[in-house]
Motif scaffolding. Sequence first.
Motif, PDB file in Angstrom:
ATOM      1  N   ASP A 112     -57.927  -5.769 -33.873  1.00 46.69           N
ATOM      2  CA  ASP A 112     -57.885  -5.288 -35.260  1.00 46.69           C
ATOM      3  C   ASP A 112     -58.595  -6.259 -36.202  1.00 46.69           C
ATOM      4  N   LEU A 113     -58.409  -7.548 -35.991  1.00 43.02           N
ATOM      5  CA  LEU A 113     -59.087  -8.539 -36.830  1.00 43.02           C
ATOM      6  C   LEU A 113     -60.598  -8.447 -36.666  1.00 43.02           C
ATOM      7  N   LEU A 114     -61.054  -8.321 -35.429  1.00 41.64           N
ATOM      8  CA  LEU A 114     -62.492  -8.222 -35.189  1.00 41.64           C
ATOM      9  C   LEU A 114     -63.066  -6.945 -35.801  1.00 41.64           C
ATOM     10  N   GLN A 115     -62.285  -5.863 -35.781  1.00 45.47           N
ATOM     11  CA  GLN A 115     -62.761  -4.634 -36.414  1.00 45.47           C
ATOM     12  C   GLN A 115     -62.826  -4.814 -37.923  1.00 45.47           C
ATOM     13  N   ALA A 116     -61.845  -5.506 -38.481  1.00 48.26           N
ATOM     14  CA  ALA A 116     -61.874  -5.775 -39.918  1.00 48.26           C
ATOM     15  C   ALA A 116     -63.081  -6.634 -40.277  1.00 48.26           C
ATOM     16  N   PHE A 117     -63.427  -7.557 -39.401  1.00 50.33           N
ATOM     17  CA  PHE A 117     -64.617  -8.381 -39.649  1.00 50.33           C
ATOM     18  C   PHE A 117     -65.878  -7.523 -39.593  1.00 50.33           C
ATOM     19  N   ALA A 118     -65.958  -6.629 -38.609  1.00 47.54           N
ATOM     20  CA  ALA A 118     -67.122  -5.753 -38.492  1.00 47.54           C
ATOM     21  C   ALA A 118     -67.252  -4.836 -39.700  1.00 47.54           C
ATOM     22  N   ASP A 119     -66.106  -4.435 -40.274  1.00 47.73           N
ATOM     23  CA  ASP A 119     -66.094  -3.506 -41.404  1.00 47.73           C
ATOM     24  C   ASP A 119     -66.021  -4.214 -42.760  1.00 47.73           C
ATOM     25  N   ARG A 120     -66.131  -5.522 -42.775  1.00 53.41           N
ATOM     26  CA  ARG A 120     -65.950  -6.284 -44.012  1.00 53.41           C
ATOM     27  C   ARG A 120     -66.979  -5.888 -45.071  1.00 53.41           C
ATOM     28  N   PRO A 121     -66.667  -6.130 -46.339  1.00 53.74           N
ATOM     29  CA  PRO A 121     -67.638  -5.843 -47.400  1.00 53.74           C
ATOM     30  C   PRO A 121     -68.927  -6.627 -47.191  1.00 53.74           C
TER      31      PRO A 121
ATOM     32  N   PRO B 146     -56.402 -12.134 -42.535  1.00 53.25           N
ATOM     33  CA  PRO B 146     -55.382 -11.126 -42.810  1.00 53.25           C
ATOM     34  C   PRO B 146     -54.480 -11.585 -43.947  1.00 53.25           C
ATOM     35  N   GLN B 147     -54.178 -10.673 -44.850  1.00 49.31           N
ATOM     36  CA  GLN B 147     -53.247 -10.958 -45.940  1.00 49.31           C
ATOM     37  C   GLN B 147     -52.063 -10.008 -45.813  1.00 49.31           C
ATOM     38  N   VAL B 148     -50.896 -10.579 -45.575  1.00 53.40           N
ATOM     39  CA  VAL B 148     -49.690  -9.800 -45.297  1.00 53.40           C
ATOM     40  C   VAL B 148     -48.624 -10.161 -46.328  1.00 53.40           C
TER      41      VAL B 148
ATOM     42  N   GLY C  76     -48.846 -10.540 -49.356  1.00 50.65           N
ATOM     43  CA  GLY C  76     -49.370 -11.540 -50.277  1.00 50.65           C
ATOM     44  C   GLY C  76     -49.618 -12.901 -49.663  1.00 50.65           C
ATOM     45  N   GLN C  77     -49.325 -13.052 -48.368  1.00 51.37           N
ATOM     46  CA  GLN C  77     -49.496 -14.346 -47.709  1.00 51.37           C
ATOM     47  C   GLN C  77     -50.756 -14.340 -46.839  1.00 51.37           C
ATOM     48  N   PRO C  78     -51.522 -15.429 -46.860  1.00 47.89           N
ATOM     49  CA  PRO C  78     -52.656 -15.537 -45.941  1.00 47.89           C
ATOM     50  C   PRO C  78     -52.164 -15.777 -44.524  1.00 47.89           C
ATOM     51  N   GLY C  79     -52.797 -15.116 -43.568  1.00 50.72           N
ATOM     52  CA  GLY C  79     -52.369 -15.245 -42.186  1.00 50.72           C
ATOM     53  C   GLY C  79     -53.451 -15.795 -41.285  1.00 50.72           C
ATOM     54  N   ASN C  80     -53.152 -15.818 -40.019  1.00 52.26           N
ATOM     55  CA  ASN C  80     -54.054 -16.271 -38.952  1.00 52.26           C
ATOM     56  C   ASN C  80     -53.926 -15.333 -37.766  1.00 52.26           C
ATOM     57  N   PRO C  81     -54.989 -15.254 -36.946  1.00 50.26           N
ATOM     58  CA  PRO C  81     -56.264 -15.964 -36.976  1.00 50.26           C
ATOM     59  C   PRO C  81     -57.165 -15.483 -38.122  1.00 50.26           C
ATOM     60  N   VAL C  82     -58.294 -16.194 -38.289  1.00 45.71           N
ATOM     61  CA  VAL C  82     -59.325 -15.763 -39.213  1.00 45.71           C
ATOM     62  C   VAL C  82     -60.615 -15.574 -38.422  1.00 45.71           C
ATOM     63  N   ALA C  83     -61.520 -14.782 -38.983  1.00 50.10           N
ATOM     64  CA  ALA C  83     -62.821 -14.553 -38.345  1.00 50.10           C
ATOM     65  C   ALA C  83     -63.912 -14.972 -39.319  1.00 50.10           C
ATOM     66  N   LEU C  84     -64.879 -15.698 -38.815  1.00 48.29           N
ATOM     67  CA  LEU C  84     -65.948 -16.198 -39.671  1.00 48.29           C
ATOM     68  C   LEU C  84     -67.296 -15.985 -39.020  1.00 48.29           C
TER      69      LEU C  84
ATOM     70  N   ASN D  23     -49.050  -6.260 -40.841  1.00 48.89           N
ATOM     71  CA  ASN D  23     -48.688  -6.766 -39.519  1.00 48.89           C
ATOM     72  C   ASN D  23     -48.124  -8.183 -39.634  1.00 48.89           C
ATOM     73  N   LEU D  24     -46.831  -8.307 -39.427  1.00 53.70           N
ATOM     74  CA  LEU D  24     -46.171  -9.605 -39.558  1.00 53.70           C
ATOM     75  C   LEU D  24     -46.581 -10.600 -38.479  1.00 53.70           C
ATOM     76  N   HIS D  25     -47.219 -10.124 -37.439  1.00 57.15           N
ATOM     77  CA  HIS D  25     -47.674 -11.037 -36.375  1.00 57.15           C
ATOM     78  C   HIS D  25     -48.572 -12.127 -36.943  1.00 57.15           C
ATOM     79  N   TYR D  26     -49.358 -11.772 -37.948  1.00 55.51           N
ATOM     80  CA  TYR D  26     -50.350 -12.708 -38.480  1.00 55.51           C
ATOM     81  C   TYR D  26     -49.733 -13.832 -39.308  1.00 55.51           C
ATOM     82  N   ILE D  27     -48.507 -13.667 -39.753  1.00 51.69           N
ATOM     83  CA  ILE D  27     -47.897 -14.707 -40.595  1.00 51.69           C
ATOM     84  C   ILE D  27     -46.655 -15.312 -39.938  1.00 51.69           C
ATOM     85  N   THR D  28     -46.531 -15.118 -38.642  1.00 54.98           N
ATOM     86  CA  THR D  28     -45.398 -15.681 -37.906  1.00 54.98           C
ATOM     87  C   THR D  28     -45.884 -16.809 -37.008  1.00 54.98           C
TER      88      THR D  28
END
Length: 210
Positions: free
Chosen positions: A114-123, A131-133, A135-143, A178-183
């Motif tokens: 899902d993160l990689l798809q969000a990166f592919a679809d990024r503005p 990921p922001q869940v 209001g909190q920044p989460g991990n992993p990140v894609a760059l 998705n709470l997985h990203y901030i746990t």
Amino acid sequence: MRCAAILLAAGSASRMGHRPKCLIERDGQALIRRTALALLDAGVNEVVVVLGHYAQEVAPALTGLSVRTVTNPHPEQGIISSQRLGLESLSANGDAVVMCLADQPLIETQDITDLLQAFADRPSNTDLVFPQVQGQPGNPVALSAEVRQAVLQANDDFGCQTWRQHNRALVHAWASDNLHYITDLDSQADIAALRRSLGIDLRWPQASAG
């Protein structure tokens, strides 16, 4: 999309009693191995694992996986030094680099996908997605490869967070529920909280249980 990943596991885990928290087991499997498998199963082409304080204890947990380990000789210098070592150790530029922590007990293959798809679809004109869940920044990140190069061309104390602070217009906060990203796990209390809230039983391996 060709992507690589850096899995950070060099810290001292001081709040966890100076034990390698990435070796905490879920369903009998160390968290670092679970995360590495999630990255590989999501189609990541190259995984570099950065070890440090507990390199000798942690490395065996990755036996048999198609990952490469590097050891930070100065892990006491903090996460930036591990990020930079990981970025330097990648064999080639790809379309994306996933920067991943080794102490997130809920991360699964689908979360990486899902993160990689969000990166592919990024503005357009953005180079880093997190990921922001709630209001909190989460991990992993894609760059992007451009971020990788910018970090490596900067001073030794310049890491991904510094780049984000200097390039806010190029950062995309991907909204997710998705709470997985901030746990993640910082203390024994976090282990107990997961057991209470989700019924997930995390255990130290026998050798570290004392």
